[in-house]
Design a protein around this motif. Structure first.
Motif, PDB file in Angstrom:
ATOM      1  N   LEU A   1       0.819  -1.204   0.000  1.00  0.00           N
ATOM      2  CA  LEU A   1       0.000   0.000   0.000  1.00  0.00           C
ATOM      3  C   LEU A   1       0.855   1.258   0.000  1.00  0.00           C
ATOM      4  O   LEU A   1       0.682   2.142  -0.820  1.00  0.00           O
ATOM      5  CB  LEU A   1      -0.934   0.015   1.216  1.00  0.00           C
ATOM      6  N   SER A   2       1.777   1.332   0.966  1.00  0.00           N
ATOM      7  CA  SER A   2       2.579   2.546   1.096  1.00  0.00           C
ATOM      8  C   SER A   2       3.752   2.303   2.026  1.00  0.00           C
ATOM      9  O   SER A   2       3.696   1.434   2.898  1.00  0.00           O
ATOM     10  CB  SER A   2       1.714   3.692   1.642  1.00  0.00           C
ATOM     11  N   MET A   3       4.826   3.074   1.829  1.00  0.00           N
ATOM     12  CA  MET A   3       5.953   3.094   2.748  1.00  0.00           C
ATOM     13  C   MET A   3       5.967   4.458   3.431  1.00  0.00           C
ATOM     14  O   MET A   3       5.970   5.490   2.766  1.00  0.00           O
ATOM     15  CB  MET A   3       7.272   2.874   2.005  1.00  0.00           C
ATOM     16  N   VAL A   4       5.935   4.452   4.768  1.00  0.00           N
ATOM     17  CA  VAL A   4       5.919   5.704   5.529  1.00  0.00           C
ATOM     18  C   VAL A   4       6.973   5.645   6.625  1.00  0.00           C
ATOM     19  O   VAL A   4       7.449   4.561   6.985  1.00  0.00           O
ATOM     20  CB  VAL A   4       4.526   5.965   6.147  1.00  0.00           C
ATOM     21  N   ASN A   5       7.334   6.805   7.175  1.00  0.00           N
ATOM     22  CA  ASN A   5       8.276   6.888   8.284  1.00  0.00           C
ATOM     23  C   ASN A   5       7.573   7.425   9.525  1.00  0.00           C
ATOM     24  O   ASN A   5       6.661   8.254   9.422  1.00  0.00           O
ATOM     25  CB  ASN A   5       9.457   7.792   7.947  1.00  0.00           C
ATOM     26  N   THR A   6       7.986   6.969  10.692  1.00  0.00           N
ATOM     27  CA  THR A   6       7.412   7.470  11.934  1.00  0.00           C
ATOM     28  C   THR A   6       7.924   8.879  12.206  1.00  0.00           C
ATOM     29  O   THR A   6       9.035   9.245  11.823  1.00  0.00           O
ATOM     30  CB  THR A   6       7.766   6.561  13.118  1.00  0.00           C
ATOM     31  N   ASN A   7       7.104   9.664  12.912  1.00  0.00           N
ATOM     32  CA  ASN A   7       7.497  11.036  13.252  1.00  0.00           C
ATOM     33  C   ASN A   7       8.209  11.060  14.600  1.00  0.00           C
ATOM     34  O   ASN A   7       8.577  10.011  15.153  1.00  0.00           O
ATOM     35  CB  ASN A   7       6.284  11.962  13.231  1.00  0.00           C
TER      36      ASN A   7
ATOM     37  N   GLY B   1       6.855   8.757  17.188  1.00  0.00           N
ATOM     38  CA  GLY B   1       6.758   7.346  16.846  1.00  0.00           C
ATOM     39  C   GLY B   1       5.488   6.994  16.089  1.00  0.00           C
ATOM     40  O   GLY B   1       5.185   5.813  15.912  1.00  0.00           O
ATOM     41  N   LYS B   2       4.754   7.998  15.607  1.00  0.00           N
ATOM     42  CA  LYS B   2       3.482   7.754  14.922  1.00  0.00           C
ATOM     43  C   LYS B   2       3.673   7.748  13.407  1.00  0.00           C
ATOM     44  O   LYS B   2       4.573   8.389  12.866  1.00  0.00           O
ATOM     45  CB  LYS B   2       2.461   8.816  15.320  1.00  0.00           C
ATOM     46  N   PHE B   3       2.803   7.012  12.730  1.00  0.00           N
ATOM     47  CA  PHE B   3       2.798   6.997  11.277  1.00  0.00           C
ATOM     48  C   PHE B   3       1.355   6.946  10.789  1.00  0.00           C
ATOM     49  O   PHE B   3       0.448   6.557  11.514  1.00  0.00           O
ATOM     50  CB  PHE B   3       3.583   5.796  10.722  1.00  0.00           C
ATOM     51  N   ASN B   4       1.139   7.367   9.555  1.00  0.00           N
ATOM     52  CA  ASN B   4      -0.199   7.269   8.970  1.00  0.00           C
ATOM     53  C   ASN B   4      -0.100   7.269   7.456  1.00  0.00           C
ATOM     54  O   ASN B   4       0.884   7.733   6.875  1.00  0.00           O
ATOM     55  CB  ASN B   4      -1.105   8.409   9.452  1.00  0.00           C
ATOM     56  N   ALA B   5      -1.138   6.720   6.829  1.00  0.00           N
ATOM     57  CA  ALA B   5      -1.246   6.685   5.374  1.00  0.00           C
ATOM     58  C   ALA B   5      -2.723   6.585   5.032  1.00  0.00           C
ATOM     59  O   ALA B   5      -3.537   6.166   5.859  1.00  0.00           O
ATOM     60  CB  ALA B   5      -0.483   5.505   4.784  1.00  0.00           C
ATOM     61  N   VAL B   6      -3.078   6.968   3.815  1.00  0.00           N
ATOM     62  CA  VAL B   6      -4.463   6.895   3.363  1.00  0.00           C
ATOM     63  C   VAL B   6      -4.563   5.874   2.243  1.00  0.00           C
ATOM     64  O   VAL B   6      -3.795   5.922   1.272  1.00  0.00           O
ATOM     65  CB  VAL B   6      -4.962   8.266   2.870  1.00  0.00           C
ATOM     66  N   TRP B   7      -5.495   4.966   2.379  1.00  0.00           N
ATOM     67  CA  TRP B   7      -5.764   3.947   1.362  1.00  0.00           C
ATOM     68  C   TRP B   7      -7.169   4.153   0.829  1.00  0.00           C
ATOM     69  O   TRP B   7      -8.129   4.145   1.596  1.00  0.00           O
ATOM     70  CB  TRP B   7      -5.613   2.555   1.968  1.00  0.00           C
TER      71      TRP B   7
ATOM     72  N   LEU C   1     -10.730   5.138   3.243  1.00  0.00           N
ATOM     73  CA  LEU C   1     -10.647   4.805   4.642  1.00  0.00           C
ATOM     74  C   LEU C   1      -9.229   4.943   5.126  1.00  0.00           C
ATOM     75  O   LEU C   1      -8.295   5.020   4.347  1.00  0.00           O
ATOM     76  CB  LEU C   1     -11.148   3.376   4.900  1.00  0.00           C
ATOM     77  N   ILE C   2      -9.101   5.000   6.457  1.00  0.00           N
ATOM     78  CA  ILE C   2      -7.776   4.981   7.076  1.00  0.00           C
ATOM     79  C   ILE C   2      -7.726   3.743   7.950  1.00  0.00           C
ATOM     80  O   ILE C   2      -8.570   3.561   8.807  1.00  0.00           O
ATOM     81  CB  ILE C   2      -7.525   6.238   7.918  1.00  0.00           C
ATOM     82  N   ALA C   3      -6.776   2.847   7.721  1.00  0.00           N
ATOM     83  CA  ALA C   3      -6.643   1.626   8.497  1.00  0.00           C
ATOM     84  C   ALA C   3      -5.764   1.884   9.702  1.00  0.00           C
ATOM     85  O   ALA C   3      -4.777   2.615   9.606  1.00  0.00           O
ATOM     86  CB  ALA C   3      -6.021   0.524   7.636  1.00  0.00           C
TER      87      ALA C   3
END
Length: 216
Positions: free
Chosen positions: A31-37, A40-46, A201-203
């Protein structure tokens, strides 16, 4: 969205790869590759083109300091049958297997089945658009017909409702208008047809990394 931690300490700038599966985990689609802030949080939209039940997996690769780690959740997503709220969608995220997700707009009841390994704890997180439910004052949650305690939160557009239970196979009913829900009678829910429509949605997943030990 989620967090990446080690021994309750937030890990910053950790690469998290997200996947989804439509066949119970037999195959996975990136789906996506993201980095934590910094927290320590991360998010992506699918944005999904179909409704149904999915598996969502978050994975961090091993580094010189940390082992690899994964977390997987079940995600059920269905549109309402109320055409005046076209595109309105319920999402249910859980460590249980979710099935038979039904929303009855006439009685404002959401019901589904949650299944998990006996002896473990299950959780459910339900996201509900405020365009469909504008008040949670009368919300009642029932587990096999018995009232269950829940926690609610909100942002500008969405209600977030979470609760836990002991695993087995349960029928869960959420009655938003308290329309004479009778305890111990979960089979009173009427099943209705649901149109296929989805806007996105956001998983939600939480992933824990384990720090390597330098010595035994």
């Amino acid at each position: 969205s989620g967090t990446c931690t080690s021994n309750s300490r937030e890990l910053t700038n950790m690469a998290i790869q997200l996947y989804n599966s439509k066949d119970g985990g037999k195959t996975w689609e990136p789906l996506s590759m993201v980095n934590t802030n910094a927290e320590g949080k991360f998010n992506a939209v699918w944005v999904s083109l179909t409704s149904g039940t999915f598996l969502i997996k978050a994975e961090s690769t091993a580094t010189t300091e940390y082992n690899s780690a994964t977390a997987t959740v079940n995600l059920a997503i269905e549109p309402t049958d109320n055409t005046s709220n076209g595109g309105t969608v319920f999402t249910v995220t859980s460590n249980s297997t979710i099935s038979q997700l039904i929303f009855n707009s006439n009685t404002t009841e959401l019901s589904f089945t949650a299944t998990g390994t006996t002896g473990t704890t299950g959780y459910v997180s339900v996201n509900i658009p405020k365009t469909l439910i504008n008040d949670l004052t009368d919300l009642k949650v029932y587990l096999d017909g018995n009232e269950l305690t829940y926690i609610s939160a909100q942002d500008q557009d969405t209600w977030f409702i979470t609760f836990t239970y002991s695993h087995s196979t349960h029928t869960i009913t959420m009655n938003f208008a308290n329309n004479n829900q009778t305890q111990n009678t979960p089979d009173m829910m009427w099943i209705i047809a649901i149109a296929i429509a989805i806007i996105g949605l956001i998983a939600a997943v939480t992933i824990f990394a384990v720090q390597k030990k330098k010595h035994r």
